[in-house]
Each structure stands twice: as C-alpha cells, then as structure tokens.
Design an enzyme around this catalytic site. Structure first.
Site, PDB file in Angstrom:
ATOM      1  N   PRO A   2       3.823   0.454   1.973  1.00  0.00           N
ATOM      2  CA  PRO A   2       5.119  -0.074   1.606  1.00  0.00           C
ATOM      3  C   PRO A   2       6.242   0.859   1.989  1.00  0.00           C
ATOM      4  O   PRO A   2       6.207   2.051   1.675  1.00  0.00           O
ATOM      5  CB  PRO A   2       5.038  -0.204   0.088  1.00  0.00           C
ATOM      6  CG  PRO A   2       3.637   0.105  -0.274  1.00  0.00           C
ATOM      7  CD  PRO A   2       3.104   0.946   0.797  1.00  0.00           C
ATOM      8  N   GLU A   3       7.187   0.317   2.677  1.00  0.00           N
ATOM      9  CA  GLU A   3       8.424   1.029   2.959  1.00  0.00           C
ATOM     10  C   GLU A   3       9.470   0.445   2.017  1.00  0.00           C
ATOM     11  O   GLU A   3       9.133  -0.340   1.134  1.00  0.00           O
ATOM     12  CB  GLU A   3       8.812   0.843   4.432  1.00  0.00           C
ATOM     13  CG  GLU A   3       7.717   1.321   5.378  1.00  0.00           C
ATOM     14  CD  GLU A   3       8.070   1.191   6.854  1.00  0.00           C
ATOM     15  OE1 GLU A   3       9.236   1.396   7.202  1.00  0.00           O
ATOM     16  OE2 GLU A   3       7.176   0.873   7.641  1.00  0.00           O
TER      17      GLU A   3
END
Length: 271
Positions: A2-3
DNA sequence: CAGAATACCTGCGGGC
DNA sequence: TGCCCGCAGGTATTCT
C-alpha cells in the site's frame, strides 16, 4: 503494497464503521510484525472509543479516548471491516471488535507492517517525527522539491520515494508520476530544473488524487476495507508494462533497477 | 554526513 | 509435478 492512495482508501472505508464506536475486545493471533505489537495493547484498547482516524504518509492514526493506535500496512497488509467472528483467515493477525459487533481485521502475510500504541502526541513518535511533507498538501510544491533536488546526489526517482523528503509516494506512483511528467527516473535529482520540478509535483499530485478516486491499485494483496480490489491497476501507464507499447507513442516500455526497485519507463517520452 | 546495501517475511511465477 | 531462484505496493538499520 500500500502506498498513500491505498492507505487513504482504507481510511475512508473504515471511518463510517468505527467512528464514535467503543472497542469491546481485541484478539491478537500474532505479535511478531515488523516490531512486536505492545503487550499492553489489548488492555489499552479495550473500552476505548475511536474518535477519529487520520493519516500521516502511509501511517493510519486511530485517535481514541485513551491514546493513539498507529497502523502501517507494510508491503502486504490490509485492514478489513467484517462481521464479528470466531475463526480467522490465514495471516489474520489482529481483530479489533467494535461495539456494533463488527471487527476491524488486520491481515498481513509478510508481516512488514506495524501496530503500535502511543499515549503521547503521535506526531512526535519516533517513526512519524522525521517524515517529510505530505504530497497532497500545499507545502509540497515546486520550490520545495527543487530545494531538495539541490541538496541530494541520488536519482530523481529515489528522491521522490524518500519518505523523509515527501511521504507516501511508493514504487508504483513514482513510476507513474515520472511518466506523466516526461522525466526519466534515473536522471540525477540535481540536474532537474525548477520548471520540471513544478511539473513533477503536479504529476505526483495528479496521479495520487486519481488513484484515491479509483480506490487504489490492486496488484496482488491490496483490498479496500470491504474486501474489494482497487481500480487504478487498469489506469497504469508504465508500471508492470515491460515490453508493452507506450500508451502515448507505442515505443516498448523498458525496465531497469534503481535502488533495488523495478523501474518502468518509456525511452522516448521520458528524458 | 549522505548514499547504498541489507534485513525483515511469505507467496508466487518462471525456468529447469 | 516439483524444486530453486528471484521478485513483490516498505523502510529502519547497518554498512561504506
């Protein structure tokens, strides 16, 4: 995994289910994440009310009546909202049960994520204190980026992925933003002029904003809080598209490694 | 000091 | 089919 857009998507999905709810119990199946989950977490959380959830870079901050829960999803983490249950999926390390009988489920196969607790100002926490600016805030602008480029000797891609400079831009969105700006990630940061910094900042904001609108990118592990995949993988211009035609000029996309990370670019569109 | 390499961990896809 | 290798949305820590 996840960014920033995936973390923000998670935050927005969870908020309506847990705000002003009281935690009735906590189940911890696995304490060994990137750092051990504090032994005191169960006691600290039980009976606490979740006041709000904010985000700093890729960290989620659950502000409760008795302290702040910090959650980072690492590379493979996800947070799901599910009905209360008594069995757990593989790698479902933590369940936080809320008064309305729903559970906040933390799943993280690689265990690079973190679940921490602080009673102090969370922004003074060791892990948050030295983070760089938020990419979607006004403080992240061409002037800031240009000043940073002048101070560092690494490549522009590695610079925008440095969380102590700007936080939240990971490998997917760094690749995509550089394509959008027409900049090759391997060029030295200090060779980029102010005008191109302006353009790169705009490109980063544009890519992140669009990805949030599309609920993030699902390559493998990521799921929104309801368990559904994100949608931005369909909009990717370069990431993972080695040898496929550039969507602008049809030149085959090339791949190289920068700082141990796969880097995708169009050799014609990005100089 | 900055920048580069390493470490953490599981799963999966490709090559043989 | 199965084994081995390398790679994966991150980043603190250790090294040079």
């Amino acid at each position: 995994m996840p960014e920033l857009p995936e973390v923000e998507t998670t935050r927005q999905g969870i908020i309506p289910k847990v705000i002003n709810q009281t935690i009735t119990s906590v189940v911890i199946n696995q304490y060994d994440l990137r750092w051990p989950i504090p032994k005191t977490l169960k006691t600290a959380l039980t009976g606490a009310t979740i006041k709000q959830i904010t985000r700093r870079g890729k960290y989620l901050l659950f502000e409760t009546s008795s302290g702040t829960l910090l959650i980072h999803l690492g590379m493979s983490g996800r947070l799901l909202i599910q009905p209360k249950k008594h069995t757990f999926a593989k790698h479902e390390h933590v369940n936080i049960i809320i008064a309305n009988d729903c559970a906040l489920c933390y799943i993280d196969p690689r265990r690079f994520g973190a679940i921490l607790w602080t009673k102090e100002n969370p922004h003074e926490h060791k892990l948050l204190k030295h983070l760089g600016v938020e990419p979607l805030e006004r403080e992240f602008n061409g002037t800031y980026l240009f000043n940073q480029t002048q101070k560092h000797k690494t490549t522009i891609k590695q610079l925008i992925m440095d969380s102590h400079i700007v936080t939240g831009v990971g490998n997917i969105y760094a690749n995509e933003a550089l394509f959008l700006a027409g900049i090759n990630g391997r060029v030295p940061a200090n060779s980029i002029n102010k005008k191109r910094c302006d353009l790169l900042v705009k490109s980063i904001k544009k890519v992140l904003t669009k990805a949030i609108k599309m609920s993030g990118t699902t390559i493998r592990d990521f799921a929104t809080s309801s368990g559904k995949p994100g949608g931005f993988q369909n909009a990717l211009q370069v990431y993972g598209r080695t040898n496929n035609p550039c969507k602008k000029c049809h030149t085959p996309i090339q791949e190289l490694r920068l700082g141990q990370r796969s880097t995708f670019f169009c050799p014609k569109c990005q100089m």
